[in-house]
Design a protein around this motif. Structure first.
Motif, PDB file in Angstrom:
ATOM      1  N   TYR A 113      -0.368  -2.154   6.412  1.00  0.00           N
ATOM      2  CA  TYR A 113      -1.438  -3.115   6.275  1.00  0.00           C
ATOM      3  C   TYR A 113      -1.237  -3.941   5.014  1.00  0.00           C
ATOM      4  N   LYS A 114      -1.996  -5.011   4.906  1.00  0.00           N
ATOM      5  CA  LYS A 114      -2.062  -5.747   3.655  1.00  0.00           C
ATOM      6  C   LYS A 114      -3.433  -5.460   3.055  1.00  0.00           C
ATOM      7  N   ALA A 115      -3.451  -4.568   2.070  1.00  0.00           N
ATOM      8  CA  ALA A 115      -4.711  -4.126   1.487  1.00  0.00           C
ATOM      9  C   ALA A 115      -5.437  -5.297   0.831  1.00  0.00           C
ATOM     10  N   LYS A 116      -6.750  -5.214   0.801  1.00  0.00           N
ATOM     11  CA  LYS A 116      -7.566  -6.315   0.300  1.00  0.00           C
ATOM     12  C   LYS A 116      -7.254  -6.672  -1.152  1.00  0.00           C
ATOM     13  N   PHE A 117      -6.878  -5.668  -1.935  1.00  0.00           N
ATOM     14  CA  PHE A 117      -6.710  -5.916  -3.362  1.00  0.00           C
ATOM     15  C   PHE A 117      -5.548  -6.858  -3.657  1.00  0.00           C
ATOM     16  N   ILE A 118      -4.651  -7.083  -2.708  1.00  0.00           N
ATOM     17  CA  ILE A 118      -3.428  -7.829  -2.990  1.00  0.00           C
ATOM     18  C   ILE A 118      -3.331  -9.098  -2.130  1.00  0.00           C
ATOM     19  N   GLN A 119      -4.385  -9.486  -1.434  1.00  0.00           N
ATOM     20  CA  GLN A 119      -4.303 -10.598  -0.489  1.00  0.00           C
ATOM     21  C   GLN A 119      -4.022 -11.930  -1.158  1.00  0.00           C
ATOM     22  N   SER A 120      -4.209 -12.000  -2.486  1.00  0.00           N
ATOM     23  CA  SER A 120      -3.970 -13.268  -3.180  1.00  0.00           C
ATOM     24  C   SER A 120      -2.504 -13.473  -3.538  1.00  0.00           C
ATOM     25  N   VAL A 121      -1.627 -12.544  -3.153  1.00  0.00           N
ATOM     26  CA  VAL A 121      -0.202 -12.655  -3.480  1.00  0.00           C
ATOM     27  C   VAL A 121       0.572 -12.907  -2.183  1.00  0.00           C
ATOM     28  N   PRO A 122       0.949 -14.161  -1.920  1.00  0.00           N
ATOM     29  CA  PRO A 122       1.570 -14.483  -0.625  1.00  0.00           C
ATOM     30  C   PRO A 122       2.942 -13.843  -0.425  1.00  0.00           C
ATOM     31  N   GLN A 123       3.644 -13.500  -1.520  1.00  0.00           N
ATOM     32  CA  GLN A 123       4.979 -12.904  -1.377  1.00  0.00           C
ATOM     33  C   GLN A 123       4.927 -11.493  -0.803  1.00  0.00           C
ATOM     34  N   ILE A 124       3.758 -10.869  -0.873  1.00  0.00           N
ATOM     35  CA  ILE A 124       3.621  -9.491  -0.396  1.00  0.00           C
ATOM     36  C   ILE A 124       3.188  -9.503   1.068  1.00  0.00           C
ATOM     37  N   ARG A 125       4.059  -8.987   1.918  1.00  0.00           N
ATOM     38  CA  ARG A 125       3.737  -8.959   3.351  1.00  0.00           C
ATOM     39  C   ARG A 125       2.831  -7.785   3.688  1.00  0.00           C
ATOM     40  N   LEU A 126       3.143  -6.615   3.142  1.00  0.00           N
ATOM     41  CA  LEU A 126       2.355  -5.418   3.400  1.00  0.00           C
ATOM     42  C   LEU A 126       2.133  -4.678   2.094  1.00  0.00           C
ATOM     43  N   ALA A 127       1.002  -4.013   1.967  1.00  0.00           N
ATOM     44  CA  ALA A 127       0.724  -3.245   0.752  1.00  0.00           C
ATOM     45  C   ALA A 127      -0.376  -2.243   1.029  1.00  0.00           C
ATOM     46  N   GLU A 128      -0.376  -1.194   0.243  1.00  0.00           N
ATOM     47  CA  GLU A 128      -1.466  -0.220   0.324  1.00  0.00           C
ATOM     48  C   GLU A 128      -1.674   0.414  -1.033  1.00  0.00           C
ATOM     49  N   LEU A 129      -2.878   0.882  -1.238  1.00  0.00           N
ATOM     50  CA  LEU A 129      -3.278   1.488  -2.497  1.00  0.00           C
ATOM     51  C   LEU A 129      -4.042   2.758  -2.184  1.00  0.00           C
ATOM     52  N   GLY A 130      -3.699   3.866  -2.825  1.00  0.00           N
ATOM     53  CA  GLY A 130      -4.385   5.123  -2.539  1.00  0.00           C
ATOM     54  C   GLY A 130      -4.321   6.080  -3.707  1.00  0.00           C
ATOM     55  N   LEU A 131      -5.123   7.123  -3.631  1.00  0.00           N
ATOM     56  CA  LEU A 131      -5.096   8.169  -4.642  1.00  0.00           C
ATOM     57  C   LEU A 131      -3.773   8.917  -4.558  1.00  0.00           C
ATOM     58  N   VAL A 132      -3.201   9.247  -5.695  1.00  0.00           N
ATOM     59  CA  VAL A 132      -1.901   9.908  -5.719  1.00  0.00           C
ATOM     60  C   VAL A 132      -2.021  11.319  -5.145  1.00  0.00           C
ATOM     61  N   PRO A 133      -1.229  11.676  -4.121  1.00  0.00           N
ATOM     62  CA  PRO A 133      -1.209  13.076  -3.672  1.00  0.00           C
ATOM     63  C   PRO A 133      -0.842  13.992  -4.840  1.00  0.00           C
ATOM     64  N   LEU A 134      -1.459  15.142  -4.926  1.00  0.00           N
ATOM     65  CA  LEU A 134      -1.351  15.970  -6.121  1.00  0.00           C
ATOM     66  C   LEU A 134       0.064  16.474  -6.387  1.00  0.00           C
ATOM     67  N   ASP A 135       0.830  16.782  -5.335  1.00  0.00           N
ATOM     68  CA  ASP A 135       2.192  17.252  -5.588  1.00  0.00           C
ATOM     69  C   ASP A 135       3.043  16.135  -6.184  1.00  0.00           C
ATOM     70  N   ILE A 136       2.788  14.904  -5.749  1.00  0.00           N
ATOM     71  CA  ILE A 136       3.514  13.765  -6.310  1.00  0.00           C
ATOM     72  C   ILE A 136       3.053  13.498  -7.735  1.00  0.00           C
ATOM     73  N   PHE A 137       1.764  13.652  -7.993  1.00  0.00           N
ATOM     74  CA  PHE A 137       1.272  13.456  -9.361  1.00  0.00           C
ATOM     75  C   PHE A 137       1.897  14.466 -10.319  1.00  0.00           C
ATOM     76  N   ARG A 138       2.006  15.734  -9.890  1.00  0.00           N
ATOM     77  CA  ARG A 138       2.613  16.750 -10.754  1.00  0.00           C
ATOM     78  C   ARG A 138       4.058  16.403 -11.062  1.00  0.00           C
ATOM     79  N   CYS A 139       4.758  15.880 -10.063  1.00  0.00           N
ATOM     80  CA  CYS A 139       6.153  15.488 -10.252  1.00  0.00           C
ATOM     81  C   CYS A 139       6.257  14.376 -11.298  1.00  0.00           C
TER      82      CYS A 139
END
Length: 335
Positions: A113-139
């Protein structure tokens, strides 16, 4: 105020993962007002953010958007400048990975999807924003607190960046196998926590086959915030193992209660706080025993008032006494 590019800041370290992909990490406090320009080339960008006390300067985006403890994926089809302003004393912790468009051969990892937070940047075709999964955060947290230098540091950063990629890919494949349709999205511009969509990352229970599994904590924004506070608290405990650490004291530091603390620690590290504390103390003891420090002093440094109790516990957990462990480091047993 000074204006710099990321390449002009030594704390923004870059390592090559392959011939054409790379990772960049930073754990940096700005000592003066700084405007950073970061020009992105076409490709897939995966960024994991710890603390972020800066403000985006991209026209059309909310300058007050808080990216702390979020991951961001963006698929860029053209060059894009990403200016951010960091006030004096502010922090940035991030790990970013770039994979060129021509080498993308894992469509599963692409945002959908193209998340709402980034719709003002035409170079970005798709984007998403989410809370970091905890195992990835620990890494990533291990990267931000890494004290290695030289070649071993570069190897460590490269290994962790590849691990982050593997974790993201694994979680998405696992979600796809369980017929998860939605990509995890949490648009922070929507303040109502009820709009949080439990991501595919959090749907780990099989739908058709019942198997015995460890209980898992449902990850909501509130639980995620508790877990992040717990990660910080456990790091503080590790740095002051000479102190006494009753569960109530740890709960106060983590700004939670003992019931939540017990379940959160079990979910985070897979064991009880008492066992985690023992392992943390004995890990430090092993390092100290490699130095010319009296065993009684090692015991005090890791939080044991009684050297005899320390020796008993060490032998119970490690299989040998502290003295024999130290001797084995200088006189290895011949097989």
């Amino acid at each position: 105020m000074i204006t710099l590019t990321v390449d002009e800041i030594a704390a923004f370290e870059r390592v090559n993962l392959t011939e054409d992909s790379w990772a960049r990490c930073a754990s940096h406090q700005f000592d003066e007002d700084t405007l950073i320009h970061n020009t992105h080339k076409p490709g897939l960008y995966i960024s994991v953010i710890g603390q972020c006390q800066g403000r985006t300067q991209i026209e059309g985006m909310d300058a007050e958007q808080d990216f702390s403890h979020h991951y961001m994926m963006a698929l860029l089809e053209g060059d894009c400048d990403d200016p951010m302003f960091f006030p004096k004393g502010s922090w940035l912790q991030m790990l970013s990975i770039m994979v060129p468009l021509e080498t993308l051969n894992e469509p599963q990892i692409l945002p959908r999807y193209k998340a709402k937070f980034i719709q003002s940047v035409p170079q970005i075709r798709l984007a998403e924003l989410g809370l970091v999964p905890l195992d990835i955060f620990r890494c990533c947290d291990a990267v931000w607190h890494c004290e290695y230098q030289g070649l071993e540091r570069k190897l460590f950063l490269k290994a962790k960046a590849l691990e982050v990629m593997a974790l993201f890919l694994h979680l998405r494949r696992k979600a796809a196998e369980q017929d998860a349709i939605d990509v995890p999205i949490y648009d922070s511009s929507l303040s109502d926590s009820s709009v949080y969509v439990n991501s595919a990352y959090d749907r780990h229970k099989p739908r058709h086959k019942k198997t015995k599994q460890c209980p898992q904590t449902t990850v909501t924004p509130q639980v995620h915030a508790r877990m992040l506070a717990l990660v910080t608290t456990l790091r503080q405990v590790e740095n002051t193992l000479d102190q006494e650490w009753p569960l109530a004291k740890v709960a106060r530091m983590a700004q939670t209660n003992e019931a939540y603390l017990k379940s959160d620690i079990k979910a985070l590290v897979g064991t009880t706080f008492r066992q985690w504390l023992i392992e943390a103390r004995l890990t430090l003891a092993c390092r100290l025993l490699a130095e010319n420090i009296p065993i009684s002093e090692v015991a005090q440094t890791i939080g044991f008032k009684s050297p005899a109790y320390f020796a008993t516990l060490f032998k119970s957990e490690m299989g040998v006494s502290p003295r024999l462990y130290r001797e084995s480091l200088t006189h290895p047993v011949q097989s």
